[in-house]
Design a protein around this motif. Sequence first.
Motif, mmCIF file in Angstrom:
data_model
loop_
_atom_site.group_PDB
_atom_site.id
_atom_site.type_symbol
_atom_site.label_atom_id
_atom_site.label_comp_id
_atom_site.label_asym_id
_atom_site.label_seq_id
_atom_site.Cartn_x
_atom_site.Cartn_y
_atom_site.Cartn_z
ATOM 1 N N LEU A 19 48.420 15.850 10.011
ATOM 2 C CA LEU A 19 48.795 16.849 11.004
ATOM 3 C C LEU A 19 49.939 16.367 11.894
ATOM 4 C CD1 LEU A 19 48.246 19.593 12.310
ATOM 5 C CD2 LEU A 19 46.582 18.471 13.789
ATOM 6 N N GLU A 20 49.863 15.138 12.390
ATOM 7 C CA GLU A 20 50.874 14.664 13.335
ATOM 8 C C GLU A 20 52.242 14.541 12.666
ATOM 9 O OE1 GLU A 20 50.711 14.417 16.571
ATOM 10 O OE2 GLU A 20 48.693 15.231 16.375
ATOM 11 N N ASP A 21 52.277 14.018 11.426
ATOM 12 C CA ASP A 21 53.554 13.922 10.721
ATOM 13 C C ASP A 21 54.139 15.296 10.460
ATOM 14 O OD1 ASP A 21 53.394 11.183 10.675
ATOM 15 O OD2 ASP A 21 52.474 11.091 8.693
ATOM 16 N N LEU A 22 53.290 16.249 10.098
ATOM 17 C CA LEU A 22 53.758 17.607 9.841
ATOM 18 C C LEU A 22 54.266 18.261 11.121
ATOM 19 C CD1 LEU A 22 53.956 19.568 7.435
ATOM 20 C CD2 LEU A 22 51.747 20.495 8.127
ATOM 21 N N ARG A 23 53.548 18.062 12.211
ATOM 22 C CA ARG A 23 53.967 18.635 13.494
ATOM 23 C C ARG A 23 55.323 18.052 13.923
ATOM 24 N NH1 ARG A 23 50.320 20.323 17.352
ATOM 25 N NH2 ARG A 23 48.761 18.886 16.523
ATOM 26 N N THR A 24 55.489 16.738 13.745
ATOM 27 C CA THR A 24 56.758 16.105 14.108
ATOM 28 C C THR A 24 57.900 16.652 13.271
ATOM 29 O OG1 THR A 24 55.551 14.083 14.678
ATOM 30 C CG2 THR A 24 57.927 13.891 14.391
ATOM 31 N N ALA A 25 57.652 16.851 11.965
ATOM 32 C CA ALA A 25 58.693 17.400 11.087
ATOM 33 C C ALA A 25 59.096 18.804 11.518
ATOM 34 C CB ALA A 25 58.195 17.397 9.648
ATOM 35 N N VAL A 26 58.122 19.648 11.858
ATOM 36 C CA VAL A 26 58.434 21.014 12.296
ATOM 37 C C VAL A 26 59.230 20.990 13.598
ATOM 38 C CG1 VAL A 26 57.436 23.203 13.040
ATOM 39 C CG2 VAL A 26 56.432 21.985 11.118
ATOM 40 N N CYS A 27 58.853 20.112 14.507
ATOM 41 C CA CYS A 27 59.589 20.015 15.779
ATOM 42 C C CYS A 27 61.032 19.581 15.543
ATOM 43 C CB CYS A 27 58.873 19.039 16.712
ATOM 44 S SG CYS A 27 57.283 19.634 17.321
ATOM 45 N N PHE A 28 61.240 18.616 14.634
ATOM 46 C CA PHE A 28 62.603 18.211 14.298
ATOM 47 C C PHE A 28 63.398 19.390 13.747
ATOM 48 C CE2 PHE A 28 61.588 13.533 14.190
ATOM 49 C CZ PHE A 28 62.637 13.152 15.019
ATOM 50 N N LEU A 29 62.786 20.166 12.859
ATOM 51 C CA LEU A 29 63.490 21.299 12.263
ATOM 52 C C LEU A 29 63.826 22.360 13.304
ATOM 53 C CD1 LEU A 29 61.544 21.749 8.892
ATOM 54 C CD2 LEU A 29 63.893 20.952 9.181
ATOM 55 N N LEU A 30 62.870 22.669 14.179
ATOM 56 C CA LEU A 30 63.126 23.676 15.205
ATOM 57 C C LEU A 30 64.187 23.196 16.191
ATOM 58 C CD1 LEU A 30 59.485 24.920 15.959
ATOM 59 C CD2 LEU A 30 61.227 25.994 14.520
ATOM 60 N N TYR A 31 64.150 21.909 16.505
ATOM 61 C CA TYR A 31 65.167 21.360 17.410
ATOM 62 C C TYR A 31 66.551 21.414 16.761
ATOM 63 C CZ TYR A 31 67.766 17.925 20.161
ATOM 64 O OH TYR A 31 68.713 17.289 20.911
ATOM 65 N N GLY A 32 66.631 21.061 15.476
ATOM 66 C CA GLY A 32 67.906 21.138 14.783
ATOM 67 C C GLY A 32 68.416 22.558 14.666
ATOM 68 N N ARG A 33 67.496 23.517 14.523
ATOM 69 C CA ARG A 33 67.894 24.924 14.429
ATOM 70 C C ARG A 33 68.506 25.401 15.743
ATOM 71 N NH1 ARG A 33 63.211 28.805 12.574
ATOM 72 N NH2 ARG A 33 63.357 27.421 10.763
ATOM 73 N N GLN A 34 67.990 24.910 16.862
ATOM 74 C CA GLN A 34 68.543 25.291 18.149
ATOM 75 C C GLN A 34 69.931 24.701 18.366
ATOM 76 O OE1 GLN A 34 65.635 24.037 20.994
ATOM 77 N NE2 GLN A 34 64.105 25.534 20.349
ATOM 78 N N LEU A 35 70.178 23.523 17.753
ATOM 79 C CA LEU A 35 71.483 22.893 17.919
ATOM 80 C C LEU A 35 72.535 23.419 16.949
ATOM 81 C CD1 LEU A 35 70.503 19.156 18.449
ATOM 82 C CD2 LEU A 35 71.054 20.868 20.182
ATOM 83 N N GLN A 36 72.121 24.161 15.926
ATOM 84 C CA GLN A 36 73.070 24.615 14.906
ATOM 85 C C GLN A 36 74.161 25.524 15.467
ATOM 86 O OE1 GLN A 36 71.014 26.278 11.546
ATOM 87 N NE2 GLN A 36 69.926 24.367 11.117
ATOM 88 N N PRO A 37 73.842 26.489 16.336
ATOM 89 C CA PRO A 37 74.937 27.320 16.855
ATOM 90 C C PRO A 37 75.979 26.503 17.606
ATOM 91 C CG PRO A 37 72.816 28.371 17.247
ATOM 92 C CD PRO A 37 72.523 26.989 16.756
ATOM 93 N N ALA A 38 75.525 25.533 18.411
ATOM 94 C CA ALA A 38 76.487 24.703 19.140
ATOM 95 C C ALA A 38 77.329 23.876 18.186
ATOM 96 C CB ALA A 38 75.743 23.804 20.129
ATOM 97 N N ALA A 39 76.685 23.358 17.136
ATOM 98 C CA ALA A 39 77.426 22.549 16.170
ATOM 99 C C ALA A 39 78.459 23.387 15.423
ATOM 100 C CB ALA A 39 76.435 21.910 15.181
ATOM 101 N N SER A 40 78.105 24.632 15.101
ATOM 102 C CA SER A 40 79.063 25.488 14.395
ATOM 103 C C SER A 40 80.263 25.817 15.275
ATOM 104 C CB SER A 40 78.365 26.769 13.940
ATOM 105 O OG SER A 40 77.865 27.492 15.071
ATOM 106 N N ILE A 41 80.028 25.981 16.577
ATOM 107 C CA ILE A 41 81.138 26.250 17.494
ATOM 108 C C ILE A 41 82.070 25.044 17.570
ATOM 109 C CG2 ILE A 41 81.725 26.693 19.904
ATOM 110 C CD1 ILE A 41 79.186 28.362 20.106
ATOM 111 N N LEU A 42 81.464 23.831 17.646
ATOM 112 C CA LEU A 42 82.283 22.626 17.731
ATOM 113 C C LEU A 42 83.085 22.412 16.462
ATOM 114 C CD1 LEU A 42 79.783 20.186 19.479
ATOM 115 C CD2 LEU A 42 81.800 21.259 20.486
ATOM 116 N N SER A 43 82.478 22.664 15.297
ATOM 117 C CA SER A 43 83.194 22.469 14.032
ATOM 118 C C SER A 43 84.326 23.479 13.871
ATOM 119 C CB SER A 43 82.226 22.588 12.851
ATOM 120 O OG SER A 43 81.649 23.879 12.828
ATOM 121 N N ALA A 44 84.128 24.701 14.424
ATOM 122 C CA ALA A 44 85.175 25.707 14.343
ATOM 123 C C ALA A 44 86.356 25.359 15.238
ATOM 124 C CB ALA A 44 84.605 27.067 14.728
#
Length: 577
Positions: free
Chosen positions: A552-577
Amino acid sequence: MSVKHAISRGLELGRSVFQLGLLKSGFRVAAKLRVDRFRVGPSVRTAQPQAFLPSRYRFYRSSLRGLAAQLQSAGFRRRFTCGSPRNRALCLAFGLGVGLIEEQFEDDRKSAATCQEIQAVFRRKRFQSPLKMFTSGYKLEDYIIGNQIGKGSNAAVYEAAAQSASPKESDSKCSLVQLRDDDEEEGLKTRSVMCCSLRNFPLAIKMMWNLGAGSSSEAILKSMSQELVPAAAQAVKQGKEHIILDGQFGVLPRRVSAHPNVIRVYRAFTADVPLLPGAQEEYPDVLPTRLNPAGLGNNRTLFLVMKHYPYTLRQYLEVSTPDCRQGSLMVLQLLEGVDHLCRQGVAHRDLKSDNVLLEFDSGGCPRLVISDFGCCLAQRDSSLQLPFNSMWVSKGGNASLMAPEVVTAVPGCGVVIDYSKSDAWAVGAVSYEIFGKQNPFYRAVGLESSKYEEKQLPLLPSTVPAEVQSLIRLLLRRNPSKRPSARVAANMLHLSIWGRNALASQNTLDMKKLADWLLCQSAVVLLKGCCGPSGNSVEAELQRSFLSNLELEDLRTAVCFLLYGRQLQPAASILSA
């Protein structure tokens, strides 16, 4: 006084009353708990769930800890007695709050139980090697040895076959593997693999170079004991099992169990060094004096018998570029293999594309296995921590692909190198090669693992999914405490490949939905395994490995990493553009 002003004054008064009641009632609750703690007999008043209460409130009344039930019971008793309104409000609100926390704990317990049940089902289905174990093969004379198929810094590898399955003379000149790209039918490239040598020589024999271990079997096994880490249970002849192997890193290195992404050694024995094809040209200095007067090697050495794989990961990537999905599956296989080693107390310490072997499943998907354990750390205590009190202690293999915490370690009293996440870092570096880029830590590129900055890491191709790019950058973090483990990184890839629909509409962690998806995924994998050869594919093996290691803990950590990365994706796309 206006209505708005009256409401605001009322809210302020209620807040002040609640804060005053919090302190007084907090002391009363603490005193009650202390009395119940030292009471000898059973309590006269016990909180029992009432049938006439709503179902949600009955959950609070019957919570496991009982604290919420006691607080709410006190609040209702004071409702009909002389208790002050603020104390009644405090006890009721605090009891409801504790009940909500207890409900969340109950959801976590249910999710953990689901993970454990799935894990128990898939751990019963252990991985079985595709090659049948033979009953003999403890002597070099039991094999027919063909051409050389590989050579490293400490061994040479030859194709081989058992004497009972001798190859046909007409096929003896077939080449090992040839990759050909044919431009046919609308420009599509079809890869054809000529595997006649694999049919005639299904085994590979690795001959170690013995330069200082002596010529007795005991001395050879002690000196090269790390090579036996991936050995099967019957790899060493029973008469040799009593030998205590106290190699460089401890007593009797831990032998890992079978895994689809880790090489398996079927036989290990010592024998006199023969004059094999290409020996005089390829490695004359390591031959014994009876074969080369100027040689420095000893007469006997260690031989390892393994499955014959077509070629290494480096050889495959030189002539072929996998698509994004295949590349993600290849990275995932490396993470699964590294996680399997870490769970059994082994750090490879020399993970690179030359030490990864490759074949194809029935659908043409590459299957990767980690090989060459000569530099591994396999202590008995499985701590993956090596005391580094002297410069003579070996850090591992290739210095260019050492994790920052390893390459920057300075010997001293009490210094310990932690290898628990070093192989995961190496997977991140090799991932660049898998996706068609140069490894950023090879000398030709210029980055050094000892002093690089994370912002200096080159960009991956734009076709690589954003979640995979984020994962690779996480694996290459300098600080190991901010770097995901191989298990968490593998879970992230599993969820991004197969659980994308389950996480598509989630912006927060919802373990109930994730548990439902895990149950559906388990049913799909079980049906694949029961319905033909699709259960032996790379994807089916990866899914079984994921489900057999659910925590459970490893799975929860993985989901949190994915959700955190998803929140950073719009900012990263703006910077790359």
